[in-house]
Design a protein around this motif. Sequence first.
Motif, PDB file in Angstrom:
ATOM      1  N   LEU A  19      83.702  11.933 -22.776  1.00 36.05           N
ATOM      2  CA  LEU A  19      82.643  12.101 -23.772  1.00 36.05           C
ATOM      3  C   LEU A  19      82.082  10.737 -24.174  1.00 36.05           C
ATOM      4  O   LEU A  19      80.865  10.574 -24.293  1.00 36.05           O
ATOM      5  CB  LEU A  19      83.188  12.855 -24.989  1.00 36.05           C
ATOM      6  CG  LEU A  19      82.157  13.146 -26.088  1.00 36.05           C
ATOM      7  CD1 LEU A  19      80.992  13.963 -25.539  1.00 36.05           C
ATOM      8  CD2 LEU A  19      82.793  13.868 -27.271  1.00 36.05           C
ATOM      9  N   LEU A  22      79.739   9.676 -21.492  1.00 30.89           N
ATOM     10  CA  LEU A  22      78.469  10.411 -21.506  1.00 30.89           C
ATOM     11  C   LEU A  22      77.567   9.915 -22.630  1.00 30.89           C
ATOM     12  O   LEU A  22      76.356   9.781 -22.440  1.00 30.89           O
ATOM     13  CB  LEU A  22      78.731  11.916 -21.647  1.00 30.89           C
ATOM     14  CG  LEU A  22      79.311  12.569 -20.395  1.00 30.89           C
ATOM     15  CD1 LEU A  22      79.846  13.966 -20.709  1.00 30.89           C
ATOM     16  CD2 LEU A  22      78.256  12.653 -19.294  1.00 30.89           C
ATOM     17  N   GLN A  50      79.995  23.139 -31.566  1.00 32.51           N
ATOM     18  CA  GLN A  50      79.345  24.185 -30.773  1.00 32.51           C
ATOM     19  C   GLN A  50      77.833  24.188 -30.994  1.00 32.51           C
ATOM     20  O   GLN A  50      77.063  24.429 -30.066  1.00 32.51           O
ATOM     21  CB  GLN A  50      79.941  25.572 -31.070  1.00 32.51           C
ATOM     22  CG  GLN A  50      81.427  25.703 -30.694  1.00 32.51           C
ATOM     23  CD  GLN A  50      81.769  25.134 -29.323  1.00 32.51           C
ATOM     24  OE1 GLN A  50      80.955  25.135 -28.392  1.00 32.51           O
ATOM     25  NE2 GLN A  50      82.973  24.605 -29.171  1.00 32.51           N
ATOM     26  N   ALA A  53      76.505  21.270 -28.960  1.00 27.28           N
ATOM     27  CA  ALA A  53      76.603  21.561 -27.529  1.00 27.28           C
ATOM     28  C   ALA A  53      75.525  22.565 -27.125  1.00 27.28           C
ATOM     29  O   ALA A  53      74.844  22.399 -26.107  1.00 27.28           O
ATOM     30  CB  ALA A  53      77.984  22.106 -27.196  1.00 27.28           C
TER      31      ALA A  53
ATOM     32  N   GLN B  50      73.950  19.573 -19.227  1.00 28.57           N
ATOM     33  CA  GLN B  50      75.089  20.499 -19.217  1.00 28.57           C
ATOM     34  C   GLN B  50      76.418  19.749 -19.296  1.00 28.57           C
ATOM     35  O   GLN B  50      77.360  20.217 -19.922  1.00 28.57           O
ATOM     36  CB  GLN B  50      75.049  21.410 -17.980  1.00 28.57           C
ATOM     37  CG  GLN B  50      73.830  22.334 -17.927  1.00 28.57           C
ATOM     38  CD  GLN B  50      73.523  23.039 -19.250  1.00 28.57           C
ATOM     39  OE1 GLN B  50      74.411  23.326 -20.031  1.00 28.57           O
ATOM     40  NE2 GLN B  50      72.246  23.278 -19.518  1.00 28.57           N
ATOM     41  N   GLU B  51      76.483  18.582 -18.660  1.00 30.68           N
ATOM     42  CA  GLU B  51      77.716  17.790 -18.713  1.00 30.68           C
ATOM     43  C   GLU B  51      78.016  17.354 -20.146  1.00 30.68           C
ATOM     44  O   GLU B  51      79.159  17.434 -20.603  1.00 30.68           O
ATOM     45  CB  GLU B  51      77.548  16.535 -17.846  1.00 30.68           C
ATOM     46  CG  GLU B  51      78.460  16.467 -16.654  1.00 30.68           C
ATOM     47  CD  GLU B  51      78.331  15.105 -15.973  1.00 30.68           C
ATOM     48  OE1 GLU B  51      79.331  14.374 -15.914  1.00 30.68           O
ATOM     49  OE2 GLU B  51      77.208  14.765 -15.516  1.00 30.68           O
ATOM     50  N   LEU B  52      76.966  16.878 -20.833  1.00 29.34           N
ATOM     51  CA  LEU B  52      77.164  16.432 -22.216  1.00 29.34           C
ATOM     52  C   LEU B  52      77.527  17.620 -23.102  1.00 29.34           C
ATOM     53  O   LEU B  52      78.463  17.554 -23.903  1.00 29.34           O
ATOM     54  CB  LEU B  52      75.893  15.730 -22.727  1.00 29.34           C
ATOM     55  CG  LEU B  52      75.955  15.260 -24.179  1.00 29.34           C
ATOM     56  CD1 LEU B  52      77.070  14.242 -24.392  1.00 29.34           C
ATOM     57  CD2 LEU B  52      74.624  14.651 -24.616  1.00 29.34           C
ATOM     58  N   ALA B  53      76.786  18.727 -22.953  1.00 25.91           N
ATOM     59  CA  ALA B  53      77.050  19.915 -23.779  1.00 25.91           C
ATOM     60  C   ALA B  53      78.485  20.380 -23.571  1.00 25.91           C
ATOM     61  O   ALA B  53      79.201  20.692 -24.528  1.00 25.91           O
ATOM     62  CB  ALA B  53      76.070  21.029 -23.425  1.00 25.91           C
ATOM     63  N   ALA B  55      81.087  18.620 -22.440  1.00 27.70           N
ATOM     64  CA  ALA B  55      82.072  17.656 -22.950  1.00 27.70           C
ATOM     65  C   ALA B  55      82.226  17.790 -24.461  1.00 27.70           C
ATOM     66  O   ALA B  55      83.331  17.683 -24.998  1.00 27.70           O
ATOM     67  CB  ALA B  55      81.663  16.229 -22.582  1.00 27.70           C
ATOM     68  N   VAL B  56      81.108  18.054 -25.153  1.00 25.53           N
ATOM     69  CA  VAL B  56      81.170  18.229 -26.610  1.00 25.53           C
ATOM     70  C   VAL B  56      81.864  19.546 -26.943  1.00 25.53           C
ATOM     71  O   VAL B  56      82.759  19.617 -27.784  1.00 25.53           O
ATOM     72  CB  VAL B  56      79.747  18.204 -27.227  1.00 25.53           C
ATOM     73  CG1 VAL B  56      79.774  18.662 -28.680  1.00 25.53           C
ATOM     74  CG2 VAL B  56      79.141  16.815 -27.120  1.00 25.53           C
ATOM     75  N   SER B  57      81.452  20.591 -26.227  1.00 21.49           N
ATOM     76  CA  SER B  57      81.917  21.928 -26.585  1.00 21.49           C
ATOM     77  C   SER B  57      83.410  22.123 -26.282  1.00 21.49           C
ATOM     78  O   SER B  57      84.107  22.830 -27.002  1.00 21.49           O
ATOM     79  CB  SER B  57      81.031  22.947 -25.873  1.00 21.49           C
ATOM     80  OG  SER B  57      81.777  23.965 -25.295  1.00 21.49           O
ATOM     81  N   LEU B  59      85.662  19.590 -26.075  1.00 24.37           N
ATOM     82  CA  LEU B  59      86.442  18.408 -26.467  1.00 24.37           C
ATOM     83  C   LEU B  59      87.793  18.777 -27.077  1.00 24.37           C
ATOM     84  O   LEU B  59      88.840  18.288 -26.662  1.00 24.37           O
ATOM     85  CB  LEU B  59      85.631  17.571 -27.467  1.00 24.37           C
ATOM     86  CG  LEU B  59      86.312  16.300 -27.968  1.00 24.37           C
ATOM     87  CD1 LEU B  59      86.515  15.312 -26.837  1.00 24.37           C
ATOM     88  CD2 LEU B  59      85.514  15.646 -29.086  1.00 24.37           C
ATOM     89  N   LYS B  60      87.745  19.666 -28.052  1.00 23.86           N
ATOM     90  CA  LYS B  60      88.955  19.977 -28.815  1.00 23.86           C
ATOM     91  C   LYS B  60      89.972  20.726 -27.957  1.00 23.86           C
ATOM     92  O   LYS B  60      91.165  20.443 -28.022  1.00 23.86           O
ATOM     93  CB  LYS B  60      88.573  20.803 -30.034  1.00 23.86           C
ATOM     94  CG  LYS B  60      89.637  20.852 -31.093  1.00 23.86           C
ATOM     95  CD  LYS B  60      89.651  19.583 -31.921  1.00 23.86           C
ATOM     96  CE  LYS B  60      90.727  19.663 -32.997  1.00 23.86           C
ATOM     97  NZ  LYS B  60      90.393  18.841 -34.154  1.00 23.86           N
ATOM     98  N   ARG B  62      90.395  20.540 -24.834  1.00 24.14           N
ATOM     99  CA  ARG B  62      90.920  19.727 -23.748  1.00 24.14           C
ATOM    100  C   ARG B  62      91.853  18.632 -24.251  1.00 24.14           C
ATOM    101  O   ARG B  62      92.360  17.834 -23.481  1.00 24.14           O
ATOM    102  CB  ARG B  62      89.759  19.126 -22.935  1.00 24.14           C
ATOM    103  CG  ARG B  62      88.979  20.216 -22.167  1.00 24.14           C
ATOM    104  CD  ARG B  62      87.665  19.684 -21.635  1.00 24.14           C
ATOM    105  NE  ARG B  62      87.855  18.738 -20.562  1.00 24.14           N
ATOM    106  CZ  ARG B  62      87.045  17.709 -20.316  1.00 24.14           C
ATOM    107  NH1 ARG B  62      85.997  17.493 -21.081  1.00 24.14           N
ATOM    108  NH2 ARG B  62      87.277  16.903 -19.312  1.00 24.14           N
ATOM    109  N   LEU B  63      92.060  18.596 -25.570  1.00 31.60           N
ATOM    110  CA  LEU B  63      92.947  17.585 -26.145  1.00 31.60           C
ATOM    111  C   LEU B  63      93.988  18.261 -27.025  1.00 31.60           C
ATOM    112  O   LEU B  63      93.698  19.254 -27.686  1.00 31.60           O
ATOM    113  CB  LEU B  63      92.133  16.600 -27.000  1.00 31.60           C
ATOM    114  CG  LEU B  63      91.178  15.681 -26.248  1.00 31.60           C
ATOM    115  CD1 LEU B  63      90.274  14.959 -27.223  1.00 31.60           C
ATOM    116  CD2 LEU B  63      91.938  14.683 -25.377  1.00 31.60           C
TER     117      LEU B  63
END
Lengths: 215, 215
Positions: A19, A22, A50, A53, B50-53, B55-57, B59-60, B62-63
Amino acid sequence: MERPPRMGSSLFPAPFQDLVDLFRRLPGIGTKTATRLAFHLLQSSESERQELASAVSTLKERLLPCSECRNIVASPPPESPEVPRCAICLDPARDSTILIVVEDIQTLYSIEKSGEFRGRYHVLEGRLSPLEGIAPEMLRVRELLQRLENPDIREVVLATSPTTDGEATALYLSRLVKPLGIRVSRIAFGIPVGLELEYVDEVTLIRAVEGRHPF
Amino acid sequence: MERPPRMGSSLFPAPFQDLVDLFRRLPGIGTKTATRLAFHLLQSSESERQELASAVSTLKERLLPCSECRNIVASPPPESPEVPRCAICLDPARDSTILIVVEDIQTLYSIEKSGEFRGRYHVLEGRLSPLEGIAPEMLRVRELLQRLENPDIREVVLATSPTTDGEATALYLSRLVKPLGIRVSRIAFGIPVGLELEYVDEVTLIRAVEGRHPF
């Protein structure tokens, strides 16, 4: 656009670093700001993430180009028979005798923000560039000429950039439009308002001298 | 967080203005930058958006928080039996006799970036604040005490902020940890490296004088 290389081996876990990377691709966003934005989003609410995004992801499908000038318009509901036209083109109070030609939508909104221009726009979607292989048929030149068939239009203002390509584009368009008996003008180049003369480059300064007018 | 009010009636169509408004909610992003970012995304490729959207969507999800220190870790594959532990906690080369207590992950990475600290971390996830109603049981204090049962740990460094709440948190923790026979230290406050003394506020200056050491 190329993704910038990572700064050495990353301290962050991959989903976070992705992120940050990006965000760093966006104009004017350095590593520090990108990191701050990523931490902010990590700590914001699920709905904030959301919403952002979704606004990014659906941006293009929720906008259409205006069928007249190519400004952006909110997409009509699906299956609507409406041809998309922007608020400026639809506004009957706008002066339909004057058309200003701009390279892109950013310039349209810069002019629009002043609130002073009351005519209509034509977005060229680029400028001629032999170096980049951009020829007239790749721009909205044909559509401009079609719009000029409207006898209301008395003047075309060429607001392309004062770069070599922008000047060439203006020259090219003026040669097409003048024979139609329509007045063609070029926006003025000179000293930006509010700037001390010592900060102005010589090219701008000499154009300001050339463009002098009675006081 | 409140969405900032729109600047008068918007010139932009709603889907575009929405994105500008969402960007303006982010820290350090004003109207001008927000608008530039929105135009950039409008003109970038579908895949960049789409990549940015995404990664934001995601984020949580995936961590995950590290089960030891609460640093962030990339989520293991679903149904993996693994308990998430961060690279720092897993690194056998780190000094396990020293634990530094920080308020948040940002501070952890600020210290980590220097590359000088070789111990391990404990993220408190906040600081005590009677005004904001933040009590010890809302922070990771109990987990800190559990970790201190490990006899390897000889020293706890308190790296909370030099604010009233940060100082109170440090004091509270020192009173809990000292009786365990573990050395407790506080990070030094003084003149930031590279700063001219005339730009330093008096409180910092007097703390630097109080914290003087033989030369």
